[in-house]
Design a protein around this motif. Structure first.
Motif, PDB file in Angstrom:
ATOM      1  N   GLN A 107       2.116  -2.841   2.939  1.00  0.00           N
ATOM      2  CA  GLN A 107       0.711  -2.623   2.553  1.00  0.00           C
ATOM      3  C   GLN A 107       0.318  -1.167   2.826  1.00  0.00           C
ATOM      4  O   GLN A 107      -0.250  -0.501   1.961  1.00  0.00           O
ATOM      5  CB  GLN A 107      -0.215  -3.569   3.334  1.00  0.00           C
ATOM      6  CG  GLN A 107      -1.683  -3.416   2.998  1.00  0.00           C
ATOM      7  CD  GLN A 107      -2.010  -3.850   1.580  1.00  0.00           C
ATOM      8  OE1 GLN A 107      -1.516  -4.851   1.096  1.00  0.00           O
ATOM      9  NE2 GLN A 107      -2.851  -3.079   0.906  1.00  0.00           N
ATOM     10  N   THR A 108       0.647  -0.678   4.005  1.00  0.00           N
ATOM     11  CA  THR A 108       0.342   0.711   4.359  1.00  0.00           C
ATOM     12  C   THR A 108       1.122   1.679   3.470  1.00  0.00           C
ATOM     13  O   THR A 108       0.581   2.695   3.018  1.00  0.00           O
ATOM     14  CB  THR A 108       0.675   0.967   5.845  1.00  0.00           C
ATOM     15  OG1 THR A 108      -0.102   0.067   6.644  1.00  0.00           O
ATOM     16  CG2 THR A 108       0.374   2.394   6.252  1.00  0.00           C
ATOM     17  N   ALA A 109       2.377   1.353   3.210  1.00  0.00           N
ATOM     18  CA  ALA A 109       3.213   2.211   2.366  1.00  0.00           C
ATOM     19  C   ALA A 109       2.600   2.364   0.976  1.00  0.00           C
ATOM     20  O   ALA A 109       2.510   3.484   0.449  1.00  0.00           O
ATOM     21  CB  ALA A 109       4.625   1.640   2.268  1.00  0.00           C
ATOM     22  N   ILE A 110       2.163   1.266   0.404  1.00  0.00           N
ATOM     23  CA  ILE A 110       1.577   1.313  -0.943  1.00  0.00           C
ATOM     24  C   ILE A 110       0.235   2.032  -0.919  1.00  0.00           C
ATOM     25  O   ILE A 110      -0.072   2.829  -1.808  1.00  0.00           O
ATOM     26  CB  ILE A 110       1.446  -0.109  -1.543  1.00  0.00           C
ATOM     27  CG1 ILE A 110       2.825  -0.732  -1.747  1.00  0.00           C
ATOM     28  CG2 ILE A 110       0.650  -0.086  -2.831  1.00  0.00           C
ATOM     29  CD1 ILE A 110       3.766   0.075  -2.650  1.00  0.00           C
ATOM     30  N   GLU A 111      -0.568   1.779   0.113  1.00  0.00           N
ATOM     31  CA  GLU A 111      -1.864   2.452   0.225  1.00  0.00           C
ATOM     32  C   GLU A 111      -1.690   3.968   0.353  1.00  0.00           C
ATOM     33  O   GLU A 111      -2.528   4.736  -0.111  1.00  0.00           O
ATOM     34  CB  GLU A 111      -2.657   1.914   1.418  1.00  0.00           C
ATOM     35  CG  GLU A 111      -3.204   0.524   1.189  1.00  0.00           C
ATOM     36  CD  GLU A 111      -3.836  -0.075   2.442  1.00  0.00           C
ATOM     37  OE1 GLU A 111      -3.904   0.603   3.494  1.00  0.00           O
ATOM     38  OE2 GLU A 111      -4.263  -1.242   2.357  1.00  0.00           O
ATOM     39  N   PHE A 112      -0.618   4.401   0.977  1.00  0.00           N
ATOM     40  CA  PHE A 112      -0.340   5.825   1.106  1.00  0.00           C
ATOM     41  C   PHE A 112       0.307   6.382  -0.166  1.00  0.00           C
ATOM     42  O   PHE A 112      -0.010   7.483  -0.606  1.00  0.00           O
ATOM     43  CB  PHE A 112       0.569   6.093   2.309  1.00  0.00           C
ATOM     44  CG  PHE A 112       0.885   7.547   2.485  1.00  0.00           C
ATOM     45  CD1 PHE A 112      -0.006   8.384   3.126  1.00  0.00           C
ATOM     46  CD2 PHE A 112       2.057   8.084   1.991  1.00  0.00           C
ATOM     47  CE1 PHE A 112       0.268   9.744   3.273  1.00  0.00           C
ATOM     48  CE2 PHE A 112       2.343   9.427   2.124  1.00  0.00           C
ATOM     49  CZ  PHE A 112       1.449  10.261   2.773  1.00  0.00           C
ATOM     50  N   PHE A 113       1.242   5.622  -0.728  1.00  0.00           N
ATOM     51  CA  PHE A 113       2.015   6.097  -1.875  1.00  0.00           C
ATOM     52  C   PHE A 113       1.132   6.434  -3.069  1.00  0.00           C
ATOM     53  O   PHE A 113       1.332   7.470  -3.713  1.00  0.00           O
ATOM     54  CB  PHE A 113       3.062   5.044  -2.284  1.00  0.00           C
ATOM     55  CG  PHE A 113       3.892   5.465  -3.456  1.00  0.00           C
ATOM     56  CD1 PHE A 113       4.987   6.293  -3.295  1.00  0.00           C
ATOM     57  CD2 PHE A 113       3.578   5.039  -4.749  1.00  0.00           C
ATOM     58  CE1 PHE A 113       5.754   6.688  -4.374  1.00  0.00           C
ATOM     59  CE2 PHE A 113       4.333   5.432  -5.842  1.00  0.00           C
ATOM     60  CZ  PHE A 113       5.433   6.260  -5.650  1.00  0.00           C
TER      61      PHE A 113
END
Length: 149
Positions: free
Chosen positions: A37-43
């Motif tokens: 979730q964090t990875a996608i929110e950052f990506f």
């Protein structure tokens, strides 16, 4: 004047290569260690901002290289800049399916596809980074060669 032109080409290309290298060796490993979730929110915002920056700079570097070629009658400047644009078809054909899935509004962050896409993105991006590195080194070598002559 010509020296400023060459310095601008190398500076622009160093930024392009630096962004690609940072994405590969800093950002991608972090994306793999945080929650999906964090990875996608950052990506998503990272991808949006960096691709606009890199695309804009690549056009500026190409125009500057074309001017350098006219001024110096050395068409290697423009030729090396064109190598950078191999990234365009590569990105469109190889990376965009992965990028589009990762950028989708309805992405299932818990899916196996998302995990695979985050892993695959780094491998795909490594090719872009290598191309940018080759172009950067090519410009530096050409500048050094040109200054010796």
């Amino acid at each position: 004047m010509f020296e400023i032109l060459i310095l601008s080409i190398i500076l622009g290309m160093s930024i392009i290569f630096g962004v690609a290298l940072a994405a590969l060796v800093v950002v991608h490993p972090i994306l793999l260690t945080v929650s999906r979730q964090t990875a996608i929110e950052f990506f998503k915002p990272f991808f949006h901002r960096t691709h606009i920056l890199v695309l804009s700079l690549s056009l500026v570097v190409t125009i500057l290289a074309l001017v350098a070629s006219f001024v110096s009658s050395n068409w290697w400047w423009f030729g090396i800049a064109l190598i950078m644009h191999i990234n365009g078809p590569y990105t469109y054909l190889r990376m965009m399916p992965t990028n589009n899935r990762l950028m989708a509004d309805d992405i299932d962050v818990d899916s196996e596809q998302t995990r695979n896409d985050l892993n695959k993105w780094g491998r795909l991006h490594a090719v872009r980074t290598m191309i940018n590195g080759i172009v950067f080194i090519g410009f530096v070598v050409l500048a050094l060669y040109s200054s010796v002559r």
